[in-house]
Design an enzyme around this catalytic site. Sequence first.
Site, PDB file in Angstrom:
ATOM      1  N   ARG A  86      -9.976 -11.051 -10.739  1.00 27.69           N
ATOM      2  CA  ARG A  86      -9.112 -10.174 -11.025  1.00 27.69           C
ATOM      3  C   ARG A  86      -9.261  -8.908 -10.292  1.00 27.69           C
ATOM      4  O   ARG A  86     -10.309  -7.920  -9.542  1.00 27.69           O
ATOM      5  CB  ARG A  86      -9.849  -9.771 -12.762  1.00 27.69           C
ATOM      6  CG  ARG A  86      -8.792  -8.684 -13.171  1.00 27.69           C
ATOM      7  CD  ARG A  86      -9.401  -8.371 -14.461  1.00 27.69           C
ATOM      8  NE  ARG A  86     -10.899  -7.881 -14.415  1.00 27.69           N
ATOM      9  CZ  ARG A  86     -11.410  -6.839 -14.841  1.00 27.69           C
ATOM     10  NH1 ARG A  86     -10.173  -5.226 -14.502  1.00 27.69           N
ATOM     11  NH2 ARG A  86     -12.198  -6.649 -15.654  1.00 27.69           N
ATOM     12  N   CYS A 112      -6.818  -4.909 -18.810  1.00 31.86           N
ATOM     13  CA  CYS A 112      -7.868  -4.062 -18.760  1.00 31.86           C
ATOM     14  C   CYS A 112      -6.869  -3.150 -18.075  1.00 31.86           C
ATOM     15  O   CYS A 112      -7.857  -2.123 -18.622  1.00 31.86           O
ATOM     16  CB  CYS A 112      -8.239  -4.476 -17.345  1.00 31.86           C
ATOM     17  SG  CYS A 112      -7.365  -4.313 -15.255  1.00 31.86           S
ATOM     18  N   HIS A 163      -8.710   3.377  -0.396  1.00 34.06           N
ATOM     19  CA  HIS A 163      -8.963   2.840  -2.136  1.00 34.06           C
ATOM     20  C   HIS A 163      -7.925   2.517  -2.692  1.00 34.06           C
ATOM     21  O   HIS A 163      -6.357   3.087  -2.362  1.00 34.06           O
ATOM     22  CB  HIS A 163      -9.627   3.530  -2.146  1.00 34.06           C
ATOM     23  CG  HIS A 163     -10.488   2.927  -3.919  1.00 34.06           C
ATOM     24  ND1 HIS A 163     -11.792   2.897  -4.341  1.00 34.06           N
ATOM     25  CD2 HIS A 163     -10.154   3.470  -4.930  1.00 34.06           C
ATOM     26  CE1 HIS A 163     -11.387   2.139  -4.771  1.00 34.06           C
ATOM     27  NE2 HIS A 163     -10.536   2.676  -6.157  1.00 34.06           N
ATOM     28  N   ASP A 178     -14.123 -12.121 -13.473  1.00 31.26           N
ATOM     29  CA  ASP A 178     -14.507 -11.959 -14.439  1.00 31.26           C
ATOM     30  C   ASP A 178     -13.151 -12.375 -15.145  1.00 31.26           C
ATOM     31  O   ASP A 178     -11.892 -12.161 -15.914  1.00 31.26           O
ATOM     32  CB  ASP A 178     -14.545 -11.487 -15.297  1.00 31.26           C
ATOM     33  CG  ASP A 178     -13.878  -9.812 -14.742  1.00 31.26           C
ATOM     34  OD1 ASP A 178     -12.739 -10.171 -14.195  1.00 31.26           O
ATOM     35  OD2 ASP A 178     -14.324  -9.070 -15.561  1.00 31.26           O
ATOM     36  N   CYS A 207      -6.885  -0.956   1.180  1.00 35.50           N
ATOM     37  CA  CYS A 207      -6.251  -1.491   2.813  1.00 35.50           C
ATOM     38  C   CYS A 207      -6.518  -1.708   3.597  1.00 35.50           C
ATOM     39  O   CYS A 207      -7.292  -1.229   4.729  1.00 35.50           O
ATOM     40  CB  CYS A 207      -4.725  -0.990   2.188  1.00 35.50           C
ATOM     41  SG  CYS A 207      -3.906  -1.475   3.557  1.00 35.50           S
ATOM     42  N   CYS A 260       0.061   3.342   3.197  1.00 35.39           N
ATOM     43  CA  CYS A 260       0.819   2.826   4.404  1.00 35.39           C
ATOM     44  C   CYS A 260       2.171   1.906   4.316  1.00 35.39           C
ATOM     45  O   CYS A 260       2.578   1.549   5.922  1.00 35.39           O
ATOM     46  CB  CYS A 260      -0.603   2.417   5.462  1.00 35.39           C
ATOM     47  SG  CYS A 260      -1.132   0.867   4.974  1.00 35.39           S
ATOM     48  N   HIS A 306     -11.012  -2.247  -7.499  1.00 31.53           N
ATOM     49  CA  HIS A 306     -11.372  -3.406  -7.274  1.00 31.53           C
ATOM     50  C   HIS A 306     -11.107  -4.493  -7.583  1.00 31.53           C
ATOM     51  O   HIS A 306     -10.892  -4.808  -8.434  1.00 31.53           O
ATOM     52  CB  HIS A 306     -13.053  -2.241  -8.766  1.00 31.53           C
ATOM     53  CG  HIS A 306     -14.043  -0.851  -7.772  1.00 31.53           C
ATOM     54  ND1 HIS A 306     -13.294  -0.034  -8.122  1.00 31.53           N
ATOM     55  CD2 HIS A 306     -14.236  -0.955  -7.037  1.00 31.53           C
ATOM     56  CE1 HIS A 306     -13.860   1.131  -7.771  1.00 31.53           C
ATOM     57  NE2 HIS A 306     -15.093   0.648  -7.206  1.00 31.53           N
ATOM     58  N   CYS A 365      -4.931   0.352   7.085  1.00 30.60           N
ATOM     59  CA  CYS A 365      -5.532   2.193   6.250  1.00 30.60           C
ATOM     60  C   CYS A 365      -6.709   2.106   6.087  1.00 30.60           C
ATOM     61  O   CYS A 365      -7.065   3.283   6.172  1.00 30.60           O
ATOM     62  CB  CYS A 365      -4.273   2.709   6.217  1.00 30.60           C
ATOM     63  SG  CYS A 365      -3.624   2.777   4.225  1.00 30.60           S
ATOM     64  N   CYS A 399       0.420  -1.192   0.429  1.00 29.13           N
ATOM     65  CA  CYS A 399      -0.094  -0.044  -0.203  1.00 29.13           C
ATOM     66  C   CYS A 399       1.036   1.685   0.274  1.00 29.13           C
ATOM     67  O   CYS A 399       1.770   1.223   0.559  1.00 29.13           O
ATOM     68  CB  CYS A 399      -1.136  -0.581   1.046  1.00 29.13           C
ATOM     69  SG  CYS A 399      -1.915   1.257   1.620  1.00 29.13           S
ATOM     70  N   CYS A 449      -8.207  -5.764  -9.639  1.00 26.96           N
ATOM     71  CA  CYS A 449      -7.531  -4.609  -9.988  1.00 26.96           C
ATOM     72  C   CYS A 449      -7.176  -3.209  -9.784  1.00 26.96           C
ATOM     73  O   CYS A 449      -7.743  -2.646  -9.218  1.00 26.96           O
ATOM     74  CB  CYS A 449      -8.680  -3.950 -11.560  1.00 26.96           C
ATOM     75  SG  CYS A 449      -8.812  -3.137 -13.012  1.00 26.96           S
TER      76      CYS A 449
END
Length: 147
Positions: free
Chosen positions: A133, A80, A117, A124, A111, A65, A120, A114, A62, A135
């Site tokens: 996956r 993708c 974001h 698939d 994460c 953090c 997602h 902490c 991450c 992503c």
Amino acid sequence: MTDQHDSPEQGSEAVSEAAAVTDAEWRQRLDPVEYAVLREAATERPWTGELLDEHRVGVYRCRACGAELFTSTTKFESGCGWPSFYDPRDTDAVTLIRDDSHGMVRTEVRCATCGSHLGHVFEDAPQTPTGQRYCMNSVALTFETDA
């Protein structure tokens, strides 16, 4: 939708430290793009991330953090436009949350240490052992080669 990854272990020293970081401190620690992705759930443009074509052996952490999230052994080419992994380092590394934004239902990945974001996860990827996956935004991660 949430699952068994809903919350980090509350007794963890790292969790306590990350939870104590204020919004102002995050703004100081992260550049504006990192802050937008990690703290405001923005998405970097596809095919622009520095880790998309990373193929060395190592660990993905991450960016906010430093928690270990993914290993290079689970990274795969999904086509993708973002780095993709079929499994986190372990089930406690990430938190999965139902995301109803943008007129669709997705599963957000954060994460677990902490709460930042990361991206997602999608169901698939039948070519992988898990069918998933993860992503991830490159800007949400750092890469550390195995020594």
